[in-house]
Design a protein around this motif. Structure first.
Motif, PDB file in Angstrom:
ATOM      1  N   MET A  42       0.829  -1.183   0.000  1.00  0.00           N
ATOM      2  CA  MET A  42       0.000   0.000   0.000  1.00  0.00           C
ATOM      3  C   MET A  42       0.873   1.245   0.000  1.00  0.00           C
ATOM      4  O   MET A  42       1.835   1.334   0.754  1.00  0.00           O
ATOM      5  CB  MET A  42      -0.909  -0.012   1.225  1.00  0.00           C
ATOM      6  CG  MET A  42      -1.875   1.120   1.259  1.00  0.00           C
ATOM      7  SD  MET A  42      -3.129   0.809   2.514  1.00  0.00           S
ATOM      8  CE  MET A  42      -2.982   2.305   3.428  1.00  0.00           C
ATOM      9  N   LYS A  43       0.540   2.188  -0.836  1.00  0.00           N
ATOM     10  CA  LYS A  43       1.309   3.421  -0.938  1.00  0.00           C
ATOM     11  C   LYS A  43       1.045   4.312   0.279  1.00  0.00           C
ATOM     12  O   LYS A  43      -0.093   4.528   0.670  1.00  0.00           O
ATOM     13  CB  LYS A  43       0.925   4.157  -2.215  1.00  0.00           C
ATOM     14  CG  LYS A  43       1.705   5.424  -2.411  1.00  0.00           C
ATOM     15  CD  LYS A  43       1.220   6.164  -3.643  1.00  0.00           C
ATOM     16  CE  LYS A  43       1.898   7.512  -3.659  1.00  0.00           C
ATOM     17  NZ  LYS A  43       1.130   8.512  -4.342  1.00  0.00           N
ATOM     18  N   GLU A  44       2.113   4.820   0.844  1.00  0.00           N
ATOM     19  CA  GLU A  44       1.987   5.734   1.969  1.00  0.00           C
ATOM     20  C   GLU A  44       1.550   7.099   1.455  1.00  0.00           C
ATOM     21  O   GLU A  44       1.991   7.555   0.409  1.00  0.00           O
ATOM     22  CB  GLU A  44       3.339   5.846   2.679  1.00  0.00           C
ATOM     23  CG  GLU A  44       3.242   6.450   4.042  1.00  0.00           C
ATOM     24  CD  GLU A  44       4.535   6.307   4.807  1.00  0.00           C
ATOM     25  OE1 GLU A  44       5.014   7.332   5.287  1.00  0.00           O
ATOM     26  OE2 GLU A  44       5.069   5.190   4.907  1.00  0.00           O
ATOM     27  N   SER A  45       0.663   7.745   2.186  1.00  0.00           N
ATOM     28  CA  SER A  45       0.180   9.050   1.763  1.00  0.00           C
ATOM     29  C   SER A  45       0.193  10.012   2.942  1.00  0.00           C
ATOM     30  O   SER A  45       0.212   9.597   4.103  1.00  0.00           O
ATOM     31  CB  SER A  45      -1.242   8.939   1.214  1.00  0.00           C
ATOM     32  OG  SER A  45      -2.135   8.628   2.268  1.00  0.00           O
ATOM     33  N   PHE A  46       0.169  11.306   2.628  1.00  0.00           N
ATOM     34  CA  PHE A  46       0.096  12.310   3.686  1.00  0.00           C
ATOM     35  C   PHE A  46      -1.224  12.182   4.452  1.00  0.00           C
ATOM     36  O   PHE A  46      -1.260  12.347   5.659  1.00  0.00           O
ATOM     37  CB  PHE A  46       0.223  13.725   3.102  1.00  0.00           C
ATOM     38  CG  PHE A  46       1.594  14.022   2.576  1.00  0.00           C
ATOM     39  CD1 PHE A  46       2.707  13.943   3.391  1.00  0.00           C
ATOM     40  CD2 PHE A  46       1.772  14.399   1.254  1.00  0.00           C
ATOM     41  CE1 PHE A  46       3.973  14.223   2.913  1.00  0.00           C
ATOM     42  CE2 PHE A  46       3.034  14.684   0.767  1.00  0.00           C
ATOM     43  CZ  PHE A  46       4.140  14.590   1.593  1.00  0.00           C
ATOM     44  N   ARG A  47      -2.287  11.859   3.733  1.00  0.00           N
ATOM     45  CA  ARG A  47      -3.597  11.705   4.364  1.00  0.00           C
ATOM     46  C   ARG A  47      -3.570  10.537   5.348  1.00  0.00           C
ATOM     47  O   ARG A  47      -4.086  10.627   6.454  1.00  0.00           O
ATOM     48  CB  ARG A  47      -4.670  11.500   3.311  1.00  0.00           C
ATOM     49  CG  ARG A  47      -6.059  11.517   3.892  1.00  0.00           C
ATOM     50  CD  ARG A  47      -7.097  11.658   2.832  1.00  0.00           C
ATOM     51  NE  ARG A  47      -7.022  12.990   2.256  1.00  0.00           N
ATOM     52  CZ  ARG A  47      -7.932  13.520   1.472  1.00  0.00           C
ATOM     53  NH1 ARG A  47      -8.990  12.826   1.149  1.00  0.00           N
ATOM     54  NH2 ARG A  47      -7.797  14.733   0.988  1.00  0.00           N
ATOM     55  N   GLY A  48      -2.964   9.426   4.935  1.00  0.00           N
ATOM     56  CA  GLY A  48      -2.846   8.272   5.820  1.00  0.00           C
ATOM     57  C   GLY A  48      -1.992   8.580   7.040  1.00  0.00           C
ATOM     58  O   GLY A  48      -2.324   8.173   8.156  1.00  0.00           O
ATOM     59  N   GLN A  49      -0.897   9.308   6.824  1.00  0.00           N
ATOM     60  CA  GLN A  49      -0.047   9.700   7.954  1.00  0.00           C
ATOM     61  C   GLN A  49      -0.813  10.607   8.912  1.00  0.00           C
ATOM     62  O   GLN A  49      -0.712  10.461  10.131  1.00  0.00           O
ATOM     63  CB  GLN A  49       1.196  10.428   7.450  1.00  0.00           C
ATOM     64  CG  GLN A  49       2.182   9.542   6.732  1.00  0.00           C
ATOM     65  CD  GLN A  49       3.353  10.350   6.202  1.00  0.00           C
ATOM     66  OE1 GLN A  49       3.871  11.233   6.866  1.00  0.00           O
ATOM     67  NE2 GLN A  49       3.767  10.051   4.983  1.00  0.00           N
ATOM     68  N   CYS A  50      -1.580  11.528   8.363  1.00  0.00           N
ATOM     69  CA  CYS A  50      -2.383  12.433   9.178  1.00  0.00           C
ATOM     70  C   CYS A  50      -3.356  11.635  10.042  1.00  0.00           C
ATOM     71  O   CYS A  50      -3.463  11.874  11.249  1.00  0.00           O
ATOM     72  CB  CYS A  50      -3.126  13.420   8.282  1.00  0.00           C
ATOM     73  SG  CYS A  50      -4.165  14.593   9.168  1.00  0.00           S
ATOM     74  N   ASN A  51      -4.044  10.687   9.428  1.00  0.00           N
ATOM     75  CA  ASN A  51      -4.991   9.851  10.165  1.00  0.00           C
ATOM     76  C   ASN A  51      -4.294   9.082  11.286  1.00  0.00           C
ATOM     77  O   ASN A  51      -4.832   8.951  12.392  1.00  0.00           O
ATOM     78  CB  ASN A  51      -5.688   8.872   9.230  1.00  0.00           C
ATOM     79  CG  ASN A  51      -6.608   9.551   8.246  1.00  0.00           C
ATOM     80  OD1 ASN A  51      -7.002  10.694   8.429  1.00  0.00           O
ATOM     81  ND2 ASN A  51      -6.946   8.844   7.175  1.00  0.00           N
ATOM     82  N   LEU A  52      -3.102   8.572  11.011  1.00  0.00           N
ATOM     83  CA  LEU A  52      -2.357   7.825  12.015  1.00  0.00           C
ATOM     84  C   LEU A  52      -1.979   8.709  13.201  1.00  0.00           C
ATOM     85  O   LEU A  52      -2.139   8.321  14.358  1.00  0.00           O
ATOM     86  CB  LEU A  52      -1.102   7.218  11.378  1.00  0.00           C
ATOM     87  CG  LEU A  52      -0.245   6.336  12.272  1.00  0.00           C
ATOM     88  CD1 LEU A  52      -1.028   5.092  12.704  1.00  0.00           C
ATOM     89  CD2 LEU A  52       1.020   5.929  11.544  1.00  0.00           C
ATOM     90  N   ILE A  60      -3.480  11.446  14.172  1.00  0.00           N
ATOM     91  CA  ILE A  60      -4.710  11.768  14.899  1.00  0.00           C
ATOM     92  C   ILE A  60      -5.071  10.610  15.835  1.00  0.00           C
ATOM     93  O   ILE A  60      -5.427  10.816  16.997  1.00  0.00           O
ATOM     94  CB  ILE A  60      -5.878  12.071  13.923  1.00  0.00           C
ATOM     95  CG1 ILE A  60      -5.653  13.402  13.210  1.00  0.00           C
ATOM     96  CG2 ILE A  60      -7.222  12.045  14.642  1.00  0.00           C
ATOM     97  CD1 ILE A  60      -5.763  14.629  14.081  1.00  0.00           C
ATOM     98  N   TYR A  61      -4.946   9.376  15.333  1.00  0.00           N
ATOM     99  CA  TYR A  61      -5.235   8.204  16.159  1.00  0.00           C
ATOM    100  C   TYR A  61      -4.322   8.171  17.387  1.00  0.00           C
ATOM    101  O   TYR A  61      -4.779   7.960  18.514  1.00  0.00           O
ATOM    102  CB  TYR A  61      -5.070   6.922  15.337  1.00  0.00           C
ATOM    103  CG  TYR A  61      -5.146   5.686  16.172  1.00  0.00           C
ATOM    104  CD1 TYR A  61      -6.371   5.173  16.607  1.00  0.00           C
ATOM    105  CD2 TYR A  61      -3.985   5.018  16.565  1.00  0.00           C
ATOM    106  CE1 TYR A  61      -6.443   4.041  17.397  1.00  0.00           C
ATOM    107  CE2 TYR A  61      -4.050   3.884  17.359  1.00  0.00           C
ATOM    108  CZ  TYR A  61      -5.275   3.401  17.775  1.00  0.00           C
ATOM    109  OH  TYR A  61      -5.338   2.292  18.570  1.00  0.00           O
ATOM    110  N   PHE A  62      -3.019   8.386  17.183  1.00  0.00           N
ATOM    111  CA  PHE A  62      -2.083   8.378  18.313  1.00  0.00           C
ATOM    112  C   PHE A  62      -2.400   9.505  19.294  1.00  0.00           C
ATOM    113  O   PHE A  62      -2.317   9.329  20.514  1.00  0.00           O
ATOM    114  CB  PHE A  62      -0.639   8.494  17.836  1.00  0.00           C
ATOM    115  CG  PHE A  62      -0.111   7.237  17.204  1.00  0.00           C
ATOM    116  CD1 PHE A  62      -0.404   5.989  17.718  1.00  0.00           C
ATOM    117  CD2 PHE A  62       0.704   7.311  16.094  1.00  0.00           C
ATOM    118  CE1 PHE A  62       0.091   4.826  17.132  1.00  0.00           C
ATOM    119  CE2 PHE A  62       1.213   6.160  15.499  1.00  0.00           C
ATOM    120  CZ  PHE A  62       0.907   4.917  16.022  1.00  0.00           C
ATOM    121  N   ALA A  63      -2.780  10.678  18.781  1.00  0.00           N
ATOM    122  CA  ALA A  63      -3.140  11.795  19.657  1.00  0.00           C
ATOM    123  C   ALA A  63      -4.346  11.413  20.518  1.00  0.00           C
ATOM    124  O   ALA A  63      -4.378  11.729  21.720  1.00  0.00           O
ATOM    125  CB  ALA A  63      -3.437  13.043  18.827  1.00  0.00           C
TER     126      ALA A  63
END
Length: 156
Positions: free
Chosen positions: A1-11, A13-16
């Motif tokens: 799966m390609k890493e994306s800025f949107r996916g990183q953002c979601n991750l 947010i989850y950790f926060a």
């Protein structure tokens, strides 16, 4: 799966969200009394990373502006281009005038002995002189802002 800025953002947010839960449920004496500071700074860092990933996602979703995310740490006021996406212009203004975003992007992680009472660096006592961050409010505002921008970006 390609890493994306949107996916990183979601991750991030989850950790926060996970750190916010820990702040409310942990004993303040854990880690010799440093748990609150360590957890709140980890939460702040995750919020900052989510914000930067959101900025990068906005730029990536609007290639007509020809702007890419810079290397290292940045915020919306880092961009000097004349023609910016409207979301970046909005966020640059919010970084100055919105208390939750201003406190987030201006958070000072590094404390010096002169900045804390009694010259103590690694203590929660020094956090009383810091800019206060309402973490629950900041997380909710950031999630709302991201959702609104993503809905707008889908129109392009």
């Amino acid at each position: 799966m390609k890493e994306s800025f949107r996916g990183q953002c979601n991750l991030h947010i989850y950790f926060a969200e996970q750190y916010l839960k820990q702040l409310g449920s942990a004993d303040s004496e854990e880690w010799g009394g440093h748990f609150h500071r360590a957890t709140s700074e980890s939460l702040t860092w995750q919020l900052l990373l989510a914000y930067q990933c959101h900025l990068a996602d906005v730029l990536e979703q609007q290639p007509k502006f020809g702007i890419s995310a810079p290397q290292g740490q940045f915020n919306a006021r880092s961009f000097v281009e004349v023609d910016l996406p409207p979301e970046i212009v909005e966020l640059a203004d919010r970084e100055l005038h919105s208390p939750w975003l201003s406190s987030l992007v201006n958070y000072s992680f590094l404390q010096t002995a002169a900045a804390s009472p009694a010259g103590v660096i690694a203590s929660d006592a020094g956090s009383t002189r810091r800019a206060s961050v309402d973490y629950a409010d900041c997380l909710a505002e950031l999630k709302s802002l991201i959702a609104r921008h993503r809905a707008t970006l889908m129109e392009y």
